[in-house]
Design a protein around this motif. Structure first.
Motif, PDB file in Angstrom:
ATOM      1  N   UNK A 184       0.795  -1.223   0.000  1.00 52.62           N
ATOM      2  CA  UNK A 184       0.000   0.000   0.000  1.00 52.62           C
ATOM      3  C   UNK A 184       0.823   1.265   0.000  1.00 52.62           C
ATOM      4  N   UNK A 185       1.997   1.232   0.641  1.00 53.09           N
ATOM      5  CA  UNK A 185       2.821   2.439   0.751  1.00 53.09           C
ATOM      6  C   UNK A 185       3.871   2.560  -0.349  1.00 53.09           C
ATOM      7  N   UNK A 186       4.509   1.460  -0.730  1.00 54.05           N
ATOM      8  CA  UNK A 186       5.632   1.515  -1.661  1.00 54.05           C
ATOM      9  C   UNK A 186       5.242   1.190  -3.100  1.00 54.05           C
ATOM     10  N   UNK A 187       4.254   0.301  -3.286  1.00 50.42           N
ATOM     11  CA  UNK A 187       3.879  -0.101  -4.639  1.00 50.42           C
ATOM     12  C   UNK A 187       2.720   0.746  -5.159  1.00 50.42           C
ATOM     13  N   UNK A 188       1.586   0.709  -4.461  1.00 45.00           N
ATOM     14  CA  UNK A 188       0.422   1.477  -4.907  1.00 45.00           C
ATOM     15  C   UNK A 188       0.445   2.931  -4.425  1.00 45.00           C
ATOM     16  N   UNK A 189       1.181   3.186  -3.366  1.00 41.51           N
ATOM     17  CA  UNK A 189       1.336   4.539  -2.803  1.00 41.51           C
ATOM     18  C   UNK A 189      -0.011   5.192  -2.498  1.00 41.51           C
ATOM     19  N   UNK A 190      -0.921   4.395  -1.992  1.00 43.43           N
ATOM     20  CA  UNK A 190      -2.266   4.893  -1.671  1.00 43.43           C
ATOM     21  C   UNK A 190      -2.574   4.824  -0.181  1.00 43.43           C
ATOM     22  N   UNK A 191      -1.626   4.351   0.603  1.00 43.30           N
ATOM     23  CA  UNK A 191      -1.846   4.183   2.032  1.00 43.30           C
ATOM     24  C   UNK A 191      -1.057   5.246   2.784  1.00 43.30           C
ATOM     25  N   UNK A 192      -1.747   6.325   3.153  1.00 48.84           N
ATOM     26  CA  UNK A 192      -1.109   7.400   3.901  1.00 48.84           C
ATOM     27  C   UNK A 192      -1.267   7.208   5.397  1.00 48.84           C
ATOM     28  N   UNK A 193      -0.687   8.140   6.158  1.00 46.08           N
ATOM     29  CA  UNK A 193      -0.733   8.034   7.612  1.00 46.08           C
ATOM     30  C   UNK A 193      -2.162   8.122   8.129  1.00 46.08           C
ATOM     31  N   UNK A 194      -2.955   9.037   7.587  1.00 48.35           N
ATOM     32  CA  UNK A 194      -4.337   9.189   8.062  1.00 48.35           C
ATOM     33  C   UNK A 194      -5.147   7.916   7.798  1.00 48.35           C
ATOM     34  N   UNK A 195      -5.016   7.376   6.589  1.00 47.49           N
ATOM     35  CA  UNK A 195      -5.732   6.136   6.261  1.00 47.49           C
ATOM     36  C   UNK A 195      -5.278   4.991   7.151  1.00 47.49           C
ATOM     37  N   UNK A 196      -3.973   4.936   7.400  1.00 52.20           N
ATOM     38  CA  UNK A 196      -3.427   3.878   8.258  1.00 52.20           C
ATOM     39  C   UNK A 196      -4.023   3.959   9.659  1.00 52.20           C
ATOM     40  N   UNK A 197      -4.096   5.164  10.217  1.00 45.40           N
ATOM     41  CA  UNK A 197      -4.639   5.324  11.567  1.00 45.40           C
ATOM     42  C   UNK A 197      -6.126   4.997  11.606  1.00 45.40           C
ATOM     43  N   UNK A 198      -6.860   5.369  10.552  1.00 48.37           N
ATOM     44  CA  UNK A 198      -8.278   5.006  10.487  1.00 48.37           C
ATOM     45  C   UNK A 198      -8.443   3.487  10.440  1.00 48.37           C
ATOM     46  N   UNK A 199      -7.563   2.822   9.712  1.00 46.18           N
ATOM     47  CA  UNK A 199      -7.619   1.361   9.611  1.00 46.18           C
ATOM     48  C   UNK A 199      -7.319   0.721  10.959  1.00 46.18           C
ATOM     49  N   UNK A 200      -6.329   1.246  11.660  1.00 46.32           N
ATOM     50  CA  UNK A 200      -5.991   0.721  12.992  1.00 46.32           C
ATOM     51  C   UNK A 200      -7.187   0.843  13.922  1.00 46.32           C
ATOM     52  N   UNK A 201      -7.813   2.020  13.934  1.00 49.84           N
ATOM     53  CA  UNK A 201      -8.956   2.256  14.824  1.00 49.84           C
ATOM     54  C   UNK A 201     -10.106   1.308  14.511  1.00 49.84           C
ATOM     55  N   UNK A 202     -10.433   1.172  13.217  1.00 50.01           N
ATOM     56  CA  UNK A 202     -11.535   0.303  12.820  1.00 50.01           C
ATOM     57  C   UNK A 202     -11.239  -1.153  13.147  1.00 50.01           C
ATOM     58  N   UNK A 203     -10.002  -1.583  12.911  1.00 51.40           N
ATOM     59  CA  UNK A 203      -9.634  -2.974  13.167  1.00 51.40           C
ATOM     60  C   UNK A 203      -9.672  -3.299  14.652  1.00 51.40           C
ATOM     61  N   UNK A 204      -9.254  -2.352  15.490  1.00 57.24           N
ATOM     62  CA  UNK A 204      -9.314  -2.559  16.940  1.00 57.24           C
ATOM     63  C   UNK A 204     -10.757  -2.717  17.395  1.00 57.24           C
ATOM     64  N   UNK A 205     -11.646  -1.913  16.852  1.00 58.60           N
ATOM     65  CA  UNK A 205     -13.064  -2.008  17.220  1.00 58.60           C
ATOM     66  C   UNK A 205     -13.643  -3.362  16.830  1.00 58.60           C
TER      67      UNK A 205
END
Length: 426
Positions: A253-274
């Motif tokens: 997501x970060x090196x190949x597609x370059x579509x995974x930014x810090x904000x998206x990553x943090x949103x994913x962490x929050x959702x996954x924890x829930x």
């Protein structure tokens, strides 16, 4: 008497709208009070239910699946499926099934698949003249394939709930052929319905476009290859593979597609924890509920009841399937796996059913419950994404139910569909 208290308490709490985890916990407490067992045992059983090493894979696979959705892997899989299936009549329906199958192979989550494919394909299908109910029905039923195509965190829950250490690697392999079978039947159904409704044909974009789409999607598809290849080669365990899937997806997501930014990553962490907290809470509460059933010897009583009716494997599996289909309409998949596996698996094994085979039967059976009202969580997600009422989707979903039921019958009574691959690598 205590069994009645346990059952009545659970039904009443669910009818009052109490969340499943707390309904299971409340029913367990009521039963323990009736049995004069210290309530501390309830929480001890909850803790022991989630203190299983293999369950560590669940949060990682949930996290990896959400990362795949948010990092653009889903869109690239849609492009591959679109290049292959779009020229057929109602081709976007086939694209939906094909993309869901590919996404299931890298995420293992029905809800993630319904969200990813729904948000990507349902608006496109409606724009191209497809009815909203058709788009939603294809999306939610195709999402069930993700429960069978490895990796699937529900298979990990089944392995832990079995109490006999059913091999997670064998379960992953056993789901491949049934998953492809279900996808094929759903694709055929989507095509037949599209022909009846006279949906438009697409155009083949050319071999160059197909090749480019496959190249762009290959890093995402490699997630499944790395996971299964590592497990089968013995490089890492299924639990370790879940962590590797997270690391690999972050890199893609970060090196190949370059579509995974810090904000998206943090949103994913929050959702996954829930989601993880919800799943583990349900597993813990269901473990306490199952312990109450075990104290009252409910599994043995049920086994005796079924075997008293018949010892014919065909009829026993029919009874189990009908029971699971009914239960799946009222309760979510994770708690049902934890509750029913210790009860029904011994019955199935008593008539000669392999525990790996039974696990795949349970995955597909309870997966159908996820798209069946009144508690069809995947159906609700698909309807919300498609912006239609549940009633509107249910009116025309019957052909897709038939396809899933045919798949269930074949998987149930043709064990080789599930066991051929596991047996091949032993």
């Amino acid at each position: 008497m205590e069994i009645a208290i346990l059952g009545i308490a659970l039904v009443v709490l669910l009818m009052l709208g109490v969340p499943v985890a707390f309904a299971l916990l409340g029913a367990s407490i009521a039963c323990f009070l009736a049995l004069d067992i210290p309530l501390v045992v309830v929480f001890q059983r909850m803790a022991s239910g989630i203190s299983v090493f293999s369950l560590m894979a669940i949060p990682f696979f949930i996290f990896a699946g959400d990362l795949m959705y948010r990092s653009g892997i889903a869109e690239r899989l849609v492009q591959v499926a679109g290049a292959v299936f779009a020229p057929a009549r109602g081709g976007l329906g086939l694209v939906n099934v094909g993309a869901s199958t590919l996404f299931g192979a890298v995420s293992g989550s029905a809800i993630a698949s319904a969200s990813a494919m729904g948000s990507t394909l349902i608006p496109l299908m409606r724009e191209k003249g497809y009815d909203g109910d058709y788009a939603v029905n294809v999306t939610v039923t195709a999402a069930i394939v993700g429960l069978l195509i490895p990796p699937s965190h529900n298979m990990i829950i089944y392995s832990a709930a079995s109490g006999i250490g059913v091999s997670i690697s064998d379960l992953f392999l056993a789901g491949v052929v049934p998953g492809l079978l279900a996808a094929g039947l759903l694709g055929l159904t989507a095509w037949l319905v599209a022909r009846r409704r006279n949906y438009p044909k697409g155009t083949f974009p050319g071999w160059g476009a197909l090749f480019r789409a496959m190249i762009y999607a290959m890093p995402g598809i490699m997630t499944a290859v790395i996971i299964m290849g590592g497990i089968l080669s013995g490089i890492f365990t299924p639990t370790e593979s879940s962590a590797i899937a997270v690391v690999y997806t972050i890199l893609v997501g970060t090196l190949v597609y370059r579509s995974l930014g810090l904000r998206t990553f943090l949103e994913t962490v929050t959702q996954s924890v829930r989601i993880t907290a919800l799943v583990l809470m349900i597993i813990g509460a269901a473990t306490a509920f199952g312990y109450a059933l075990a104290i009252m010897e409910a599994p043995a009583q049920l086994a005796n009841l079924i075997t008293a009716l018949t010892d014919n494997p065909i009829l026993v599996l029919l009874i189990i399937n009908v029971a699971l289909l009914l239960l799946g309409t009222f309760m979510d998949m994770s708690p049902l796996i934890v509750i029913t596996t210790p009860i029904l698996l011994p019955v199935a094994m008593q008539v000669g059913v392999d525990p790996v085979h039974f696990g795949i039967i349970m995955m597909l059976n309870l997966g159908i419950g996820l798209v069946t009202p009144p508690v069809g969580s995947v159906l609700f997600v698909g309807a919300a994404v498609g912006k239609i009422r549940i009633e509107q989707a249910v009116k025309t979903i019957l052909p897709f139910y038939v396809a899933l039921l045919v798949a269930l019958i074949l998987v149930t009574y043709v064990p080789a569909l599930s066991l051929a691959l596991p047996n091949m690598v032993k």
